[in-house]
Scaffold this active site. Structure first.
Site, PDB file in Angstrom:
ATOM      1  N   HIS A 357       0.819  -1.395   0.502  1.00 39.27           N
ATOM      2  CA  HIS A 357      -0.116   0.149  -0.132  1.00 39.27           C
ATOM      3  C   HIS A 357       1.037   1.507   0.060  1.00 39.27           C
ATOM      4  O   HIS A 357       0.278   2.099  -0.253  1.00 39.27           O
ATOM      5  CB  HIS A 357      -0.790   0.411   1.740  1.00 39.27           C
ATOM      6  CG  HIS A 357      -0.174  -0.305   2.495  1.00 39.27           C
ATOM      7  ND1 HIS A 357       0.080  -1.248   3.486  1.00 39.27           N
ATOM      8  CD2 HIS A 357      -0.069   1.078   3.434  1.00 39.27           C
ATOM      9  CE1 HIS A 357       0.090  -1.036   4.652  1.00 39.27           C
ATOM     10  NE2 HIS A 357       0.538   0.239   5.208  1.00 39.27           N
ATOM     11  N   SER A 484       4.647   1.846   8.006  1.00 33.04           N
ATOM     12  CA  SER A 484       3.773   0.597   7.921  1.00 33.04           C
ATOM     13  C   SER A 484       5.247   0.204   6.343  1.00 33.04           C
ATOM     14  O   SER A 484       5.606   1.331   5.372  1.00 33.04           O
ATOM     15  CB  SER A 484       2.630   1.654   6.114  1.00 33.04           C
ATOM     16  OG  SER A 484       2.057   0.989   7.117  1.00 33.04           O
TER      17      SER A 484
END
Length: 528
Positions: A357, A484
């Site tokens: 992502h 992330s």
């Protein structure tokens, strides 16, 4: 390797094995698990052409499931197969993956076609295969349905009793209790018990070209710069490297980094215009990752904070030393020019690993935002306003179809290709493929750039790995949005080996994408 007997009984299968000299290692029906051959010896149930790819002798543990490819399998039979699979996985370190994708279910009791028999995967990737996925073979069993595979892969056993999550219990309820009318059913593979002579190969299996060795199914690699460059990304496994830069910390003999809590002291690095990322949100908020996607890149309140209890993260101030300099702060520019933050880490001179992502936004709900991001500014070893190694802009990215097509969290991993060999200078982490037992006994080390701390500062924590699944790792190490894409790494023999890619927070554990066999293969292909 899963077969079906194409007959209604174990006794009938035994007779066929004897007549054709084609014993598998195991036969499984609704009542019993039968063993014919020790698992350290080769079975003979597969076609094996002389001089071709090894099949029977390529460490293939073969299971014959009593039943037909064209018929549903019963609950009791599938539970026995699952119990056997858990034993084989634990005893022999077999990953709970399907390197050639899931078997295809039958179409009205007949061959659905389109089977993936990728020989390179068979040669190099451990895991589960159907007879339909073995090179040189032509049969289409076991024809498991998605529900049957979910049950086989999802059920666990404790003191012999089946343990099921709520989701697996729901799947279990969809499976028929018994194989109805098997005795009257005729196989559509009447030659199933006939195998070619398993002759000795003339030589070891030839090395296959690297492009054909790409994983299939949801792990099929995709990029934003043309598939014709795929062959350039093949590379053998290497351990970590401290790089050419001075200031490396040597090998350590413990399973966590030796860092002390220190007060942050940030000074500007002359010569670089350091981007202000202090008000930006984690890139995961752009996709349907942390609940509803954010419409703005401005940092939200951290209601999904992933610190469990006391915040034990430690600030890293000596970011120009190894291993801290292999971790990079990311400034991500999406297609709609919104700006986000994330983390990545080097595995080679020009390749960094991150979350899927971070390079590809999906289900954002914002017009013009979904798809490959425009660019990413990569800042290795950043320390607030200090950029000890400068920054470089990347526009070439890899990910896999499981993320880009489906947004599936099980396949949330990617790579960033930079135009310089900065990784040669700063070094890189190793990558490793380990069994469930090894991972569950290990400590997860995670360092990255959380957005709830001063902009562009690196923070580290460590905690034992709590649990694993075929595609995910779960751990209690404290993290927050902005991390992330950070490496989840273990320290083995003094070396730092990444075993996962951090991607998600949770109420009790945080989680990342596990480096399974297909992930391991893709990362090595993407390494330049």
């Amino acid at each position: 390797m899963h077969h079906t007997t194409e007959g209604p009984s174990a006794a009938g299968a035994f007779a066929a094995f004897e007549n054709n000299r084609s014993d598998p290692h195991f036969t499984v029906d609704s009542a019993t698990i039968y063993q014919h051959i020790d698992t350290n010896k080769a079975a003979r149930s597969l076609r094996n052409a002389s001089g071709g790819v090894q099949t029977n002798r390529d460490s293939a543990i073969q299971i014959e499931v009593v039943g037909f490819a064209g018929k549903a399998k019963s609950r009791a039979t599938l539970l026995n197969v699952a119990k056997l699979c858990r034993w084989i996985e634990g005893e022999h370190g077999v990953p709970r993956d399907w390197p050639n994708g899931l078997p295809k279910p039958s179409t009205n009791g007949h061959d659905p076609g389109g089977h993936n028999r990728n020989a390179a995967n068979w040669n190099s990737l451990g895991g589960h295969y159907g007879h339909s996925q073995v090179p040189e073979n032509t049969h289409w069993d076991p024809a498991y349905t998605d529900a049957e595979v979910a049950l086989l892969m999802g059920v666990e056993f404790d003191t012999g009793e089946a343990m099921m999550s709520v989701g697996i219990a729901e799947v279990f309820a969809q499976i028929p209790e018994s194989e109805a009318e098997l005795a009257a059913f005729e196989s559509t593979m009447p030659d199933h018990a006939v195998v070619d002579s398993d002759s000795e190969p003339e030589s070891e299996s030839a090395l296959l070209d690297e492009e054909s060795a790409q994983p299939a199914g949801p792990h099929t690699p995709v990029n934003n710069f043309g598939s014709e460059t795929a062959e350039a990304f093949a590379e053998q496994f290497q351990p970590s490297s401290a790089g050419d830069e001075d200031g490396a910390s040597g090998a350590i003999d413990v399973d966590e980094e030796s860092v002390a809590r220190a007060r942050m002291a940030l000074t500007a690095e002359i010569g670089w215009v350091v981007p202000d990322t202090s008000k930006l949100a984690d890139i995961g908020a752009a996709s349907l990752v942390f609940g509803e996607p954010a419409s703005s890149a401005e940092k939200p309140e951290f209601t999904t904070e992933s610190v469990h209890g006391t915040d034990e993260r430690i600030p890293i101030t000596e970011t120009s030393t190894f291993p801290w300099r292999v971790h990079a702060s990311l400034l991500i520019i999406a297609r709609d020019n919104s700006r986000w933050v994330g983390t990545a880490w080097f595995i080679g001179p020009r390749t960094l690993v991150t979350a899927g992502h971070c390079v590809y936004i999906t289900h954002s709900g914002v017009p013009g935002r979904d798809g490959w991001v425009k660019s990413i500014q990569v800042m290795p070893g950043r320390n607030g306003d200090e950029l000890p190694f400068g920054m470089v802009t990347a526009t070439q990215f890899w990910s896999v179809e499981g993320w880009t097509d489906a947004g599936d969290q099980n396949y949330d991993y990617a790579a960033i290709i930079i135009p310089t060999d900065l990784g040669t200078r700063v070094g890189h982490l190793g990558i490793g493929l380990f069994s469930d037992a090894t991972l569950q006994a290990a400590k997860a080390n995670i360092s990255g750039y959380p957005a709830d701390k001063p902009g562009g500062t690196q923070w580290y924590d460590k905690r034992k790995i709590a649990s694993v699944t075929p595609n995910k790792l779960f751990y209690e190490a404290d993290t927050a949005g902005g991390q992330s894409g950070a490496a989840v790494y273990v320290i083995k023999g003094g070396d730092r080996i990444a075993v996962g890619v951090h991607a998600y927070g949770g109420a009790t554990t945080n989680s990342g994408t596990r480096i399974s066999a297909p992930v391991y293969t893709n990362l090595n292909h993407w390494k330049v």
